[in-house]
Design a protein around this motif. Structure first.
Motif, PDB file in Angstrom:
ATOM      1  N   PRO A 102       2.367  36.819   3.465  1.00  0.00           N
ATOM      2  CA  PRO A 102       2.186  38.312   4.295  1.00  0.00           C
ATOM      3  C   PRO A 102       2.554  38.720   5.581  1.00  0.00           C
ATOM      4  O   PRO A 102       2.371  39.726   6.252  1.00  0.00           O
ATOM      5  N   SER A 103       4.015  37.573   5.825  1.00  0.00           N
ATOM      6  CA  SER A 103       4.574  37.976   6.850  1.00  0.00           C
ATOM      7  C   SER A 103       5.209  39.357   7.292  1.00  0.00           C
ATOM      8  O   SER A 103       5.403  39.871   8.089  1.00  0.00           O
ATOM      9  N   SER A 104       5.708  39.750   5.945  1.00  0.00           N
ATOM     10  CA  SER A 104       6.248  41.089   5.949  1.00  0.00           C
ATOM     11  C   SER A 104       5.404  42.160   6.347  1.00  0.00           C
ATOM     12  O   SER A 104       5.722  43.120   7.059  1.00  0.00           O
ATOM     13  N   ARG A 137      -7.011  43.931   6.078  1.00  0.00           N
ATOM     14  CA  ARG A 137      -6.040  44.655   5.081  1.00  0.00           C
ATOM     15  C   ARG A 137      -4.905  43.583   4.775  1.00  0.00           C
ATOM     16  O   ARG A 137      -4.640  43.606   3.599  1.00  0.00           O
ATOM     17  N   ILE A 138      -4.263  42.957   5.772  1.00  0.00           N
ATOM     18  CA  ILE A 138      -3.311  41.978   5.354  1.00  0.00           C
ATOM     19  C   ILE A 138      -3.736  40.989   4.561  1.00  0.00           C
ATOM     20  O   ILE A 138      -3.254  40.481   3.699  1.00  0.00           O
ATOM     21  N   LEU A 139      -4.868  40.465   4.992  1.00  0.00           N
ATOM     22  CA  LEU A 139      -5.458  39.218   4.341  1.00  0.00           C
ATOM     23  C   LEU A 139      -5.921  39.592   3.003  1.00  0.00           C
ATOM     24  O   LEU A 139      -5.435  38.823   1.992  1.00  0.00           O
ATOM     25  N   THR A 140      -6.429  40.869   2.770  1.00  0.00           N
ATOM     26  CA  THR A 140      -6.977  41.034   1.446  1.00  0.00           C
ATOM     27  C   THR A 140      -5.723  41.385   0.458  1.00  0.00           C
ATOM     28  O   THR A 140      -5.587  40.988  -0.700  1.00  0.00           O
ATOM     29  N   THR A 141      -4.561  41.979   1.111  1.00  0.00           N
ATOM     30  CA  THR A 141      -3.321  42.207   0.178  1.00  0.00           C
ATOM     31  C   THR A 141      -2.641  40.938   0.047  1.00  0.00           C
ATOM     32  O   THR A 141      -2.137  40.520  -1.088  1.00  0.00           O
ATOM     33  N   TYR A 142      -2.470  39.743   0.750  1.00  0.00           N
ATOM     34  CA  TYR A 142      -2.251  38.533   0.627  1.00  0.00           C
ATOM     35  C   TYR A 142      -2.958  37.814  -0.670  1.00  0.00           C
ATOM     36  O   TYR A 142      -2.264  37.317  -1.474  1.00  0.00           O
ATOM     37  N   PHE A 148      -2.428  33.783  12.302  1.00  0.00           N
ATOM     38  CA  PHE A 148      -3.053  32.803  11.062  1.00  0.00           C
ATOM     39  C   PHE A 148      -2.080  33.363   9.776  1.00  0.00           C
ATOM     40  O   PHE A 148      -1.957  32.446   8.886  1.00  0.00           O
ATOM     41  N   LEU A 149      -1.813  34.468   9.817  1.00  0.00           N
ATOM     42  CA  LEU A 149      -1.390  34.938   8.544  1.00  0.00           C
ATOM     43  C   LEU A 149       0.118  35.061   8.366  1.00  0.00           C
ATOM     44  O   LEU A 149       0.758  35.215   7.223  1.00  0.00           O
TER      45      LEU A 149
END
Length: 804
Positions: free
Chosen positions: A176-178, A201-206, A164-165
């Protein structure tokens, strides 16, 4: 929808609310000041949950995942459809290294072993994987010809948030691919796993890194007010950079914690259900204050310790034991886990007791395989072959013990005879010991003749080395005892070696017919047998059934001796068994636990070794069939065809013929034969049967006899130096040595001094005993008054200098 077994813990506190447990052991006096202030606010975790609810309610505006009608994930563009991916108990985002390899890499003809370093894996992710699995637009095929929609569904099932991200949109500042790349390197490549807290965490950072530049994110309230970027929190002059993000990610980690004590924490799940059903958000307020916040911070560390303690309590519970501790549970009961799937591990451990009860039987192997793959998935029994075995030294012993006329008793086998055979030792009380000494001698002579075939660490036995000396049976010898099987398992058997063995058995008094039968038995099962069970047959070779010695009837019927006790040496039930697997029946690109996967080969091989009967030796073999294409081609070339049969012809000026000698022999015309250009003095072997024959005269000379021009090649170092010479080019001429009497004299083998002639050979099917292979320097025989040990196998002689 979640795993109910995970909620059976009796723990009422999770990491997020463990401060409530700590308050029971802290005197209430310490909380009076904070409580007296009367300052209340929504709990920090409820604030984060509310921002997640705002995201779920507007999911298609933030992350759009297209729906596929008629499948399990048909409403992913709606709050109802997407909310299930926020509930950790659903385990939709749990991915470990084995899952990733089996479901993502293997379909792309890759595996984690394909990458020698994390840098190589990183390049693959950046250059191939992530560009090929952009959300809603996958271009990589994981289904062997599947449609894009099918691959889209496949990635939702197997990568969840990591798919999804992996956004393709360029409308956002931060993609957020990185972070997906980083987590695959840090966790998957190192053998770890990805859980829902990593995805959150990835979703929140994005969202946080795009918050300032994206008004839609701001309007939806996707970040709690206390954790927004610095430009939105001007009342806090001490925050800058990503400090707010770091604090938020710490709390997200706690809220979605994968710890055991948090498996029953349904705080997020219940909030999502209320929101989707009634549009409710969390509004309950709690007291806040410096000391309360301090206790809450300490409680996070206390919860980690409490989690470890709770895990010990469930270690022996198959249903509750965490996946990562199942190997420890297996170690407690001495079980080796097969495969890499926790569900399969639990099945194995559940069946372990029953498997242990059956250990030592063929059924135990089948039962162990069933515990891993499931019942009736793979039939092991049909692939197991029980074996019988023969061992060449035992065959030698058997032949000597049952057929040798020399080794029947102490009257036929004496110290002098043993010395003549250079045995080096003699036992006056045990014929068994004497037979073993003879076996040692035969093996020793074979080693000398075929040293390169007796392999030790890939090289021939270092006979003669001071470091390769053995002392047993009362003597020192340069070969190990034949009872030590490992030394002789790698002997490379050849036809010549077997023929030499047959000759040696005859020399030791074994009936010639039986010695030949021994040789044929060895050849049939080692050199000629193409059966799969014969693969790797050597001095220790296997047969599919019991084999009986050719003299079995005569031995078993003779009640006057005890030779029947040796029958088992010919062939007996082996402790080895072979488990043969056809490579064509397996798909080595599949790593799932199915009957035809590569994992099945490993599991069957391991279970065979683990659960085979006591003292049995499993030999697991994977049979590979290879096919090579043959392209027929030919080239026409002229050649001179010279008949190998000797030609008789006049040696004339116009003819280059032969006069009872070939074009590969000496130029006989220059050797005192009375040859002219018109006549030929031909002779046969009978004319050379006497030392006084005019054609072989001690007065003749072979000096300066040139070779025929036809013979150009020097075969000295490439052809055998023994055996019959028939002028075909495949063997060597018998050297001719002219008669000459010097200081060293000897008699040729077969020479009769009284008649000055050789013992004639009137029937080549019945060669006189004096020419037997056993009549050599070691022989004790005497013929015509001449000891064989004092003769040499030549016709004519020259001064003897060196015959080594």
């Amino acid at each position: 929808m979640f795993n109910k077994a995970r909620l059976t813990t009796q723990n009422s506190y999770s990491k997020a609310n463990f401060d409530e447990a700590v308050k029971f052991v802290v005197p209430s006096l310490y909380f009076e000041e904070d409580n007296s202030r009367g300052v209340k606010e929504i709990d920090v975790f409820d604030q984060i949950i509310n921002s997640q609810l705002n995201l779920i309610g507007n999911i298609s505006s933030v992350i759009y995942v297209s729906s596929i009608p008629g499948v399990a994930f048909s409403g992913l563009d709606t709050p109802e459809g997407m909310s299930q991916f926020f509930v950790k108990q659903n385990n939709l985002t749990d991915i470990d290294a084995n899952d990733f390899e089996r479901k993502i890499l293997i379909p792309l003809d890759k595996s984690l072993r394909s990458f020698d370093s994390s840098a190589e894996f990183s390049d693959f992710i950046n250059d191939n994987l992530l560009p090929g699995i952009k959300v809603n637009q996958p271009t990589l095929d994981f289904l062997n010809g599947g449609a894009a929609s099918a691959n889209h569904t496949y990635l939702i099932n197997n990568l969840s948030w990591l798919y999804f991200l992996n956004l393709s949109s360029t409308s956002v500042t931060y993609n957020p691919s990185s972070l997906i790349h980083d987590i695959l390197i840090d966790k998957i490549f190192t053998g770890g796993s990805v859980a829902i807290n990593d995805a959150m965490r990835i979703l929140t950072t994005y969202i946080w890194k795009n918050y300032e530049s994206n008004s839609a994110f701001q309007n939806l309230g996707l970040i709690p007010s206390d954790f927004r970027p610095a430009s939105f929190t001007q009342n806090d002059a001490y925050t800058s950079g990503t400090q707010q993000l770091d604090k938020l990610l710490t709390l997200v980690d706690i809220l979605y914690s994968p710890l055991y004590i948090d498996q029953a924490d349904v705080r997020v799940r219940d909030a999502i259900q209320d929101y989707v059903t009634n549009q409710y958000t969390l509004t309950t307020k709690v007291n806040t204050g410096p000391f309360i916040k301090l206790i809450k911070a300490f409680s996070f560390a206390f919860a980690d310790y409490n989690n470890s303690v709770d895990k010990i309590g469930i270690l022996n519970d198959l249903d509750l034991c965490p996946d990562e501790l199942l190997p420890e549970l297996a170690r407690i009961i001495g079980w080796r886990l097969f495969g890499s799937e926790p569900d399969r591990w639990r099945l194995q451990l559940a069946n372990a007791v029953d498997v242990y009860r059956k250990v030592g039987t063929k059924k135990s192997i089948q039962f162990a395989v069933d515990s891993v793959l499931g019942q009736d998935v793979f039939d092991v029994s049909s692939n197991i072959s029980e074996l019988w075995e023969s061992y060449v030294p035992n065959l030698i012993y058997y032949a000597l013990a049952t057929e040798s006329t020399l080794l029947e008793n102490f009257d036929t086998w004496t110290q002098d005879i043993a010395n003549n055979f250079k045995i080096g030792s003699y036992n006056i009380s045990s014929m068994d010991e004497n037979v073993r000494l003879c076996v040692d001698q035969i093996i020793y002579e074979l080693c000398l003749e075929y040293r390169s075939k007796f392999l030790l660490n890939g090289k021939g036995f270092p006979i003669g080395s001071v470091n390769f000396v053995f002392n047993y049976r009362g003597r020192t010898i340069g070969i190990p005892p034949f009872e030590e099987y490992p030394y002789y398992l790698n002997v490379q058997v050849t036809y010549d070696m077997v023929d030499s063995l047959v000759d040696k058995l005859v020399c030791f008094g074994v009936r010639e017919e039986f010695a030949i039968q021994v040789g044929e038995y060895i050849k049939d099962n080692i050199l000629r047998n193409t059966d799969e069970l014969a693969i790797k047959n050597g001095w220790l070779f296997f047969t599919s059934g019991a084999q009986y010695a050719p003299n079995w009837n005569s031995v078993i019927k003779d009640i006057s001796n005890t030779k029947s006790e040796y029958l088992g040496l010919w062939n007996g039930k082996s402790s080895h068994f072979k488990l043969l697997l056809e490579a064509s029946g397996f798909d080595f690109n599949k790593t799932s636990l199915e009957a035809d996967s590569s994992e099945t080969v490993k599991i069957v091989a391991q279970t065979a070794k683990e659960f085979s009967p006591a003292h049995s030796i499993p030999d697991v073999m994977l049979l590979i069939n290879a096919q090579e294409n043959y392209n027929n081609s030919h080239t026409v070339a002229n050649f001179v065809n010279v008949n190998k049969v000797e030609q008789a012809a006049l040696l004339t000026a116009s003819s280059n013929g032969f006069a009872m000698f070939g074009n590969t022999a000496l130029a006989m015309s220059s050797y005192k034969r009375g040859l002219t250009t018109t006549s030929v003095a031909s002779f046969s072997r009978w004319d050379a049967d006497s030392l006084t024959d005019n054609l072989i005269s001690p007065n003749g000379t072979t000096a300066n006899i040139p070779r025929r021009a036809h013979r150009r090649r020097n075969l000295k170092n490439i052809i055998p130096k023994d055996g019959f010479y028939d002028r075909t080019g495949f063997n060597t001429p018998v050297s001719f040595q002219d008669y000459s009497i010097g200081d060293d004299t000897f008699l040729p083998l077969g020479f009769v001094p009284s008649s000055l002639q050789y013992v004639p050979i009137t029937d080549y099917n019945n060669i006189p005993a004096i020419y037997n292979i056993c009549e050599n320097l070691n022989s004790s025989s005497v013929y015509n008054g001449v000891a064989v040990s004092n003769t040499y196998p030549v016709r004519g002689w020259a001064p003897l200098t060196d015959f080594d």
